[in-house]
Design an enzyme around this catalytic site. Structure first.
Site, mmCIF file in Angstrom:
data_model
loop_
_atom_site.group_PDB
_atom_site.id
_atom_site.type_symbol
_atom_site.label_atom_id
_atom_site.label_comp_id
_atom_site.label_asym_id
_atom_site.label_seq_id
_atom_site.Cartn_x
_atom_site.Cartn_y
_atom_site.Cartn_z
ATOM 1 N N LYS A 14 -14.855 -9.582 17.016
ATOM 2 C CA LYS A 14 -15.419 -9.231 18.318
ATOM 3 C C LYS A 14 -15.040 -10.271 19.368
ATOM 4 O O LYS A 14 -14.745 -9.929 20.518
ATOM 5 C CB LYS A 14 -16.943 -9.107 18.224
ATOM 6 C CG LYS A 14 -17.601 -8.792 19.560
ATOM 7 C CD LYS A 14 -19.098 -8.557 19.430
ATOM 8 C CE LYS A 14 -19.699 -8.251 20.801
ATOM 9 N NZ LYS A 14 -21.139 -7.893 20.722
ATOM 10 N N HIS A 33 13.373 13.940 -6.986
ATOM 11 C CA HIS A 33 12.513 14.767 -6.138
ATOM 12 C C HIS A 33 11.095 14.858 -6.701
ATOM 13 O O HIS A 33 10.501 15.934 -6.777
ATOM 14 C CB HIS A 33 13.117 16.154 -5.941
ATOM 15 C CG HIS A 33 14.567 16.118 -5.550
ATOM 16 N ND1 HIS A 33 15.007 15.484 -4.402
ATOM 17 C CD2 HIS A 33 15.678 16.598 -6.167
ATOM 18 C CE1 HIS A 33 16.331 15.591 -4.336
ATOM 19 N NE2 HIS A 33 16.758 16.260 -5.389
#
Length: 509
Positions: free
Chosen positions: A135, A270
């Site tokens: 923050k 594949h």
């Protein structure tokens, strides 16, 4: 003197990082095991309780949850009232926080983990410090990833850190804590409630890729905190990994994970195997897996579940391979591979049963399921035919059942001597997959006579069994469950075949 607070569960590189900070004139604050590790390496450390003036409580559950810590992190240096407030209470600002969290995801991935152990690995103080630092990132640099330590030291050596860079570090923190909280939420969701009501997917971009499945498609590799996953991938050699390479690497390592105690090799094209085998050594497993379909092995990804030695590397020398992947490689294997500059050599741990979720993208959402985990148990298997399998057939049936789990449906795999000799995949009907598996076997000089056949899902008709019998297949393993099971079993009996029903489907779409 600037201050850095260091408190880490994953201690990779932390000593060198702390030593680098000290050399740059930083003071180190640390806690518990991290402080002990740093002190043992000769790094001078200021204990957190010396900063807070309060001892650790509740077996370490409470140590950094204190105004002296969070005031030092949250005070805005550009607001005089903030600086006056912390000054009045003797709080010294902290400019850097290096924290990573209790290994909650890794803890719950253990099959035997207890609920109590899981809860104890929910970090409270760590996320609080990270969020406070993130923050206030304009003034406090939050570091959550051990791989960033070298980058941070380099940034500090070259002067003030740019606001955009600080924002990147803050974004990484919030992504990390969001992923952490999502894992906890998922774990605490009662199993009878099914999958979590809400899912938060938080991933870190690890690597941008040249393109996706095709040029013109943007692509990158994003990773989660899942243990033994792509975050742990190490490329030892070769060109940059492509989008398709990474898909095939994942499929290849999943294929060899089914055999935890025996050397296994898969040859992937594949995302589906064109060869797979187990043997007594890695080199023999490779030779057998390549023999399944030597033509298709060209340009493949080859994976092993064990260390790759020089003999294995030499056996691969005459084959063009895109990637070879294994948990580790002997140095002399790397010497052998060095002659192939374009060969990508990748280390990746074998992962079994992570308990993670599997996501498939659909338009406007995701389909979510439990990740497939091969179950080797045969307790619920039954022999449906008059003839029992022979001992040799049993060995091949068990192998084939594991191997076919990694083939895309409709999947048929023929096996002999724990080696695939023919694979049929991706067909619209199961009988066509049987035909293709037999055709591929014969095309490569394998005789399907006497082989065992595995089917990832049930035979809807007897035609697939008839096709297999005509090719000389003698034993079949399949889930069963078709309304025509009786006709399928009758066909097997008529041809003197043995058929095992597993009761479990292994369909992969």
């Amino acid at each position: 003197m600037p201050r850095a607070l260091i408190s880490v569960s994953d201690k990779r590189g932390i000593v060198a990082f702390a030593q680098g900070l000290v050399q740059l004139g930083w003071e180190i604050i640390s806690t518990g095991g991290t402080a002990a590790a740093l002190r043992s390496a000769g790094v001078e450390v200021l204990a957190v309780d010396a900063v807070t003036g309060f001892p650790e409580l509740l077996d370490g559950r409470v140590k950094t949850l204190h105004p002296a810590i969070h005031g030092a992190l949250l005070a805005r240096r550009d607001l005089p009232e903030h600086m006056t407030a912390i000054g009045q209470h003797g709080i010294v600002p902290i400019e850097l926080v290096a924290v990573n969290l209790y290994p909650f995801q890794r803890t719950i991935s253990r099959p035997e983990v207890s609920f109590e152990d899981a809860v104890e690995n929910i970090d409270v103080g760590g996320p609080s410090m990270l969020r406070s630092a993130a923050k206030n990132h304009e003034y406090v640099l939050p570091v959550v990833d051990p791989t960033d330590y070298g980058k941070v030291l380099d940034l500090l050596r070259h002067g003030p850190i740019d606001s955009a860079v600080r924002r990147e570090f803050a974004a990484k923190v919030f992504a990390h804590t969001a992923d952490y909280d999502a894992a906890i939420s998922g774990f605490l969701t009662a199993k009878e409630d099914g999958l979590p009501l809400r899912l938060g997917i938080s991933m870190e971009r690890l690597q941008t890729l040249r393109y996706g499945e095709n040029p013109g498609q943007r692509a990158a590799l994003y990773v989660t905190e899942e243990p033994r996953g792509m975050r742990d991938l190490t490329q030892r050699q070769g060109k940059e990994l492509s989008f398709n390479n990474l898909l095939d690497i994942d499929a290849a390592m999943a294929a060899v994970a089914c055999w935890p105690t025996r050397p296994a090799c898969s040859v992937i094209k594949h995302t589906t195997p064109c060869g797979i085998a187990v043997a007594g050594t890695a080199v023999e497993a490779f030779r057998r897996a390549r023999a399944t379909d030597p033509v298709s092995a060209f340009g493949s990804v080859v994976a092993f579940n064990t260390v790759v030695d020089r003999a294995t590397a030499e056996a691969m020398s005459d084959l063009f391979v895109e990637v070879v992947v294994a948990p580790s490689f002997h140095d002399d294997a790397m010497v052998q591979f060095a002659g192939k500059k374009n060969l990508r050599v990748v280390e990746l741990p074998v992962s079994r049963g992570s308990g993670a979720l599997d996501f498939k993208r659909v338009r406007g959402g995701f389909l979510v399921q439990d990740q497939f985990d091969f179950d080797p148990s045969d307790q619920e298997w039954s022999v449906a035919t008059d003839r029992q399998p022979t001992e040799r057939e049993w060995n091949d049936l068990r192998f084939a059942w594991a191997a076919v789990a990694m083939v895309k449906s409709n999947a048929i795999l023929l096996a002999r001597d724990e080696t695939a000799i023919g694979i049929g995949a991706g067909q619209m009907s199961r009988v066509d997959s049987v035909f293709l598996a037999v055709h591929k076997a014969r095309q490569q000089g394998h005789d399907p006579a006497g082989s065992a056949l595995a089917s990832d899902a049930y035979f809807p008709f007897a035609d697939g069994v008839e096709q297999a019998a005509a090719a000389g297949v003698t034993a079949i393993i399949q889930p069963g469950g078709s309304v025509r099971d009786a006709l399928v079993i009758e066909a097997a009996n008529r041809h003197g075949m043995a058929m095992v029903m597993t009761g479990r489907r292994q369909f992969r779409h």
